[in-house]
Design an enzyme around this catalytic site. Structure first.
Site, mmCIF file in Angstrom:
data_model
loop_
_atom_site.group_PDB
_atom_site.id
_atom_site.type_symbol
_atom_site.label_atom_id
_atom_site.label_comp_id
_atom_site.label_asym_id
_atom_site.label_seq_id
_atom_site.Cartn_x
_atom_site.Cartn_y
_atom_site.Cartn_z
ATOM 1 N N THR A 95 0.862 -1.184 0.000
ATOM 2 C CA THR A 95 0.000 0.000 0.000
ATOM 3 C C THR A 95 0.900 1.236 0.000
ATOM 4 O OG1 THR A 95 -1.598 -1.250 1.295
ATOM 5 C CG2 THR A 95 -1.894 1.130 1.239
ATOM 6 N N GLU A 162 -2.456 -14.981 -8.194
ATOM 7 C CA GLU A 162 -2.121 -16.092 -7.323
ATOM 8 C C GLU A 162 -3.195 -16.255 -6.265
ATOM 9 O OE1 GLU A 162 0.596 -18.197 -7.822
ATOM 10 O OE2 GLU A 162 -1.027 -19.067 -6.653
ATOM 11 N N LYS A 217 -9.267 -11.352 -8.498
ATOM 12 C CA LYS A 217 -8.341 -11.542 -7.380
ATOM 13 C C LYS A 217 -8.724 -10.634 -6.199
ATOM 14 C CE LYS A 217 -4.711 -12.217 -4.899
ATOM 15 N NZ LYS A 217 -3.721 -13.175 -4.609
ATOM 16 N N CYS A 273 -2.191 -9.632 1.945
ATOM 17 C CA CYS A 273 -3.178 -9.462 0.872
ATOM 18 C C CYS A 273 -4.481 -8.791 1.277
ATOM 19 C CB CYS A 273 -3.520 -10.818 0.269
ATOM 20 S SG CYS A 273 -2.277 -11.381 -0.883
ATOM 21 N N GLN A 275 -5.950 -6.812 3.652
ATOM 22 C CA GLN A 275 -6.127 -5.386 3.888
ATOM 23 C C GLN A 275 -5.756 -4.585 2.646
ATOM 24 O OE1 GLN A 275 -5.564 -3.627 7.546
ATOM 25 N NE2 GLN A 275 -4.297 -1.962 6.829
HETATM 26 C C1 UDX Z 1 -5.022 -14.906 1.324
HETATM 27 C C2 UDX Z 1 -5.982 -15.694 0.411
HETATM 28 O O1 UDX Z 1 -6.542 -16.774 1.152
HETATM 29 C C3 UDX Z 1 -5.246 -16.200 -0.813
HETATM 30 O O2 UDX Z 1 -6.136 -16.867 -1.679
HETATM 31 C C4 UDX Z 1 -4.623 -15.010 -1.525
HETATM 32 O O3 UDX Z 1 -3.892 -15.425 -2.654
HETATM 33 C C5 UDX Z 1 -3.710 -14.244 -0.582
HETATM 34 O O4 UDX Z 1 -4.430 -13.846 0.581
HETATM 35 P P1 UDX Z 1 -3.147 -15.534 3.099
HETATM 36 O O5 UDX Z 1 -3.127 -14.067 3.406
HETATM 37 O O6 UDX Z 1 -1.859 -16.232 2.861
HETATM 38 O O7 UDX Z 1 -4.035 -15.799 1.800
HETATM 39 O O8 UDX Z 1 -3.843 -16.305 4.319
HETATM 40 P P2 UDX Z 1 -5.345 -16.699 4.722
HETATM 41 O O9 UDX Z 1 -5.347 -18.128 5.075
HETATM 42 O O10 UDX Z 1 -6.346 -16.236 3.751
HETATM 43 O O11 UDX Z 1 -5.526 -15.896 6.095
HETATM 44 C C6 UDX Z 1 -5.580 -14.477 6.164
HETATM 45 C C7 UDX Z 1 -5.812 -14.022 7.586
HETATM 46 O O12 UDX Z 1 -7.125 -14.328 8.023
HETATM 47 C C8 UDX Z 1 -4.868 -14.665 8.613
HETATM 48 O O13 UDX Z 1 -4.444 -13.694 9.545
HETATM 49 C C9 UDX Z 1 -5.753 -15.703 9.268
HETATM 50 O O14 UDX Z 1 -5.317 -16.031 10.553
HETATM 51 C C10 UDX Z 1 -7.106 -15.002 9.262
HETATM 52 N N1 UDX Z 1 -8.258 -15.917 9.332
HETATM 53 C C11 UDX Z 1 -8.467 -16.842 8.355
HETATM 54 C C12 UDX Z 1 -9.166 -15.811 10.383
HETATM 55 O O15 UDX Z 1 -9.000 -14.979 11.273
HETATM 56 N N2 UDX Z 1 -10.252 -16.654 10.411
HETATM 57 C C13 UDX Z 1 -10.486 -17.587 9.440
HETATM 58 O O16 UDX Z 1 -11.499 -18.297 9.533
HETATM 59 C C14 UDX Z 1 -9.565 -17.679 8.379
#
Ligand code: UDX
Ligand code: ADP
Length: 459
Positions: A95, A162, A217, A273, A275
């Site tokens: 950002t 991705e 995305k 991703c 935020q």
């Molecule tokens: C995310 C998307 O899932 C992915 O498809 C994209 O390409 C990139 O962004 P990522 O940021 O790696 O992936 O992790 P993700 O598993 O989505 O979790 C994001 C955040 O949400 C984490 O802090 C996780 O702890 C939180 N989360 C996830 C929750 O608080 N509760 C949930 O039920 C799921």
């Protein structure tokens, strides 16, 4: 075009695992990952694969198997661009921290530099693939830079966002729900579809126009983040009623129209991703004058900030409204389990808030070291680096981190936290001993039987 050589610019959380899997599944394609960061490339080339710069289950094994055969890491960017038919752009798009769109828009300077770099050195036709998450219509900018080089080199631009999640990147790459390829040139699309086709069934490879691909995305991430903010909003309501958020999540998740995933109430989502992508979506909506659309999505972020704040406020008020001079142990610093990535981790903001109240913070995370913790806090610029250093210590062992602590805060859902000797932790803590379970991973009655004052999210 049959692809024999691929170059990926950016050896990060996206580029590294993605190219490792492409190399593994396409032994006849030479895959070269380049980066301007020499230390990072050196770490990728480390003999001992446990020193790779990125921790991701299953990644080290694949790198070990392919590195030096058809997977290469180098800082020789120009050479790799020159020899490849296909170039992935996998650089970071944080950002913006300055100027127009500060705090909202994506900073595309790294992407633009890559495009200029490609334009400068390419002497043969290239397919350029946007891999980094980019705001809608970025391809237009890349295209305009590439097409104004004055040479007769032909560039086709594809968007191939991705969808891997950190911590499960290798599994997600090996077994994707779908692969999305957006582009104008059918030939270019098919070249990339063939690379994926060596392990992904054709019916999971979606072809769209570039703009749909880019917007999909952002939309996917906005929808996922929205689910977390929705369940987190309900978690606060549960805390004021007799409802239990886990029971509510289970009950609604069994509705097949809703589904059970992404309903874990937490201290709030983090990561590089969610935020960023939502802010992007909001910025784009506002720039088209779509106030209601922008406000709607912005609320997902507002709720997420509220959730982090609420967690630290609750901790402070429970500790008799003062944490000054008290040791607070934070278990977990990464934004989720099974990764060493800490970008936008809720732990950073909770720690910052507690530090404003002069708490002493003791951190233990199985994959994050003290320097990274301090860098994350220093980046916020809330207080001097010396003050952060004085107030924050990181430990290599959870029992040291929690010894003499007034409270333990669970920030990341690492599996190992569930199997600790909690009796031992309790015995070494100040009394009354508090646990604030930001991930709902411990059993309330077990913890209370030991003697802890236990509280969690939404229960
Ligand atoms: C995310 C998307 O899932 C992915 O498809 C994209 O390409 C990139 O962004 P990522 O940021 O790696 O992936 O992790 P993700 O598993 O989505 O979790 C994001 C955040 O949400 C984490 O802090 C996780 O702890 C939180 N989360 C996830 C929750 O608080 N509760 C949930 O039920 C799921
Ligand atoms: P992501 O999570 O998107 O993969 P990372 O920050 O982990 O983001 O990785 C991005 C990588 O891109 C970094 O290692 C950075 O050094 C690299 N990078 C940024 N700009 C350039 C550039 N112009 N040329 C080569 N590499 C770059």
């Amino acid at each position: 075009m049959k692809i024999t050589k691929i170059c990926c610019i950016g050896a990060g959380y996206v580029g590294g695992p993605t190219m490792a899997v492409i190399a593994k599944k396409n032994p006849n394609i030479k895959v070269t990952i380049v980066d301007i960061n020499e230390a990072r490339i050196a770490a990728w080339n480390d003999e001992d694969v446990s020193n790779l710069p990125i921790y991701e289950p299953g990644l080290a094994e694949i790198v070990k198997e392919t590195r030096g055969k058809n997977l290469f890491f180098t800082t020789a960017i120009d050479e790799a661009i020159k020899e490849s038919e296909m170039i992935f752009i996998s650089v970071n798009t944080p950002t913006k921290t300055y100027g127009k769109g500060k705090g909202m828009a994506a900073d595309l300077k790294y992407v633009e530099l890559c495009a200029r770099n490609i334009a400068e050195v390419a002497t043969t036709d290239k397919i350029v693939v946007e891999k980094s998450t980019l705001p809608v219509r970025t391809a237009q900018a890349i295209k305009s830079i590439l097409h104004n080089t004055g040479s007769d080199v032909n560039f086709s631009i594809l968007s191939n966002p991705e969808f891997l999640a950190e911590g499960t990147a290798i599994e997600d790459l090996l077994n994707p729900d779908r692969v999305l390829i957006g582009g104008e040139s059918e030939a270019a699309i098919e070249s990339l579809a063939n690379v994926y086709g060596s392990w992904v069934p054709q019916d999971r490879i979606l072809r769209t126009n570039v703009w749909s691909s880019e917007l999909s995305k952002l939309t996917a991430n906005a929808f996922l983040a929205q689910r977390i903010s929705s369940i987190n909003a309900i978690s606060e309501l549960c805390e004021h009623t007799e409802a239990n958020v886990n029971e509510v999540a289970k009950a609604i998740g069994m509705d097949s129209r809703i589904g059970s995933k992404f309903l874990n109430a937490s201290i709030g989502f983090g990561g590089s991703c969610f935020q960023k992508d939502i802010l992007n979506l909001v910025y784009i909506a506002r720039s088209y004058g779509l106030t209601e659309v922008a406000d709607y999505w912005e609320q997902v972020i507002i709720l997420n900030d509220h959730q982090k704040r609420r967690f630290s406020d609750n901790l402070i008020s429970t500790l008799y409204n003062t944490v000054s001079g008290k040791k607070i142990a934070m278990l977990g610093w990464a934004f989720k389990k099974d990764t060493n990535d800490t970008r936008e981790s809720a732990a950073i903001y909770v720690a910052d808030h507690l530090l404003n109240e002069q708490a002493n913070i003791a951190v233990y995370d199985p994959k994050v070291n003290e320097q990274k913790v301090l860098n994350d806090l220093n980046y916020l610029n809330t207080r001097s680096e010396d003050e952060n250093k004085d107030l924050v210590t990181s430990f290599n062992n959870p029992y040291e981190a929690t010894k003499d602590a007034h409270a333990v805060a669970i920030m990341t859902e690492w599996d190992e936290f569930k199997t600790y000797d909690w009796q031992k932790v309790y015995d070494q803590m100040k009394k009354p001993a508090f646990i604030f379970d930001g991930r709902n991973i411990l059993d309330k009655s077990e913890m209370e039987a030991i003697g802890f004052e236990y509280s969690s999210i939404g229960k």
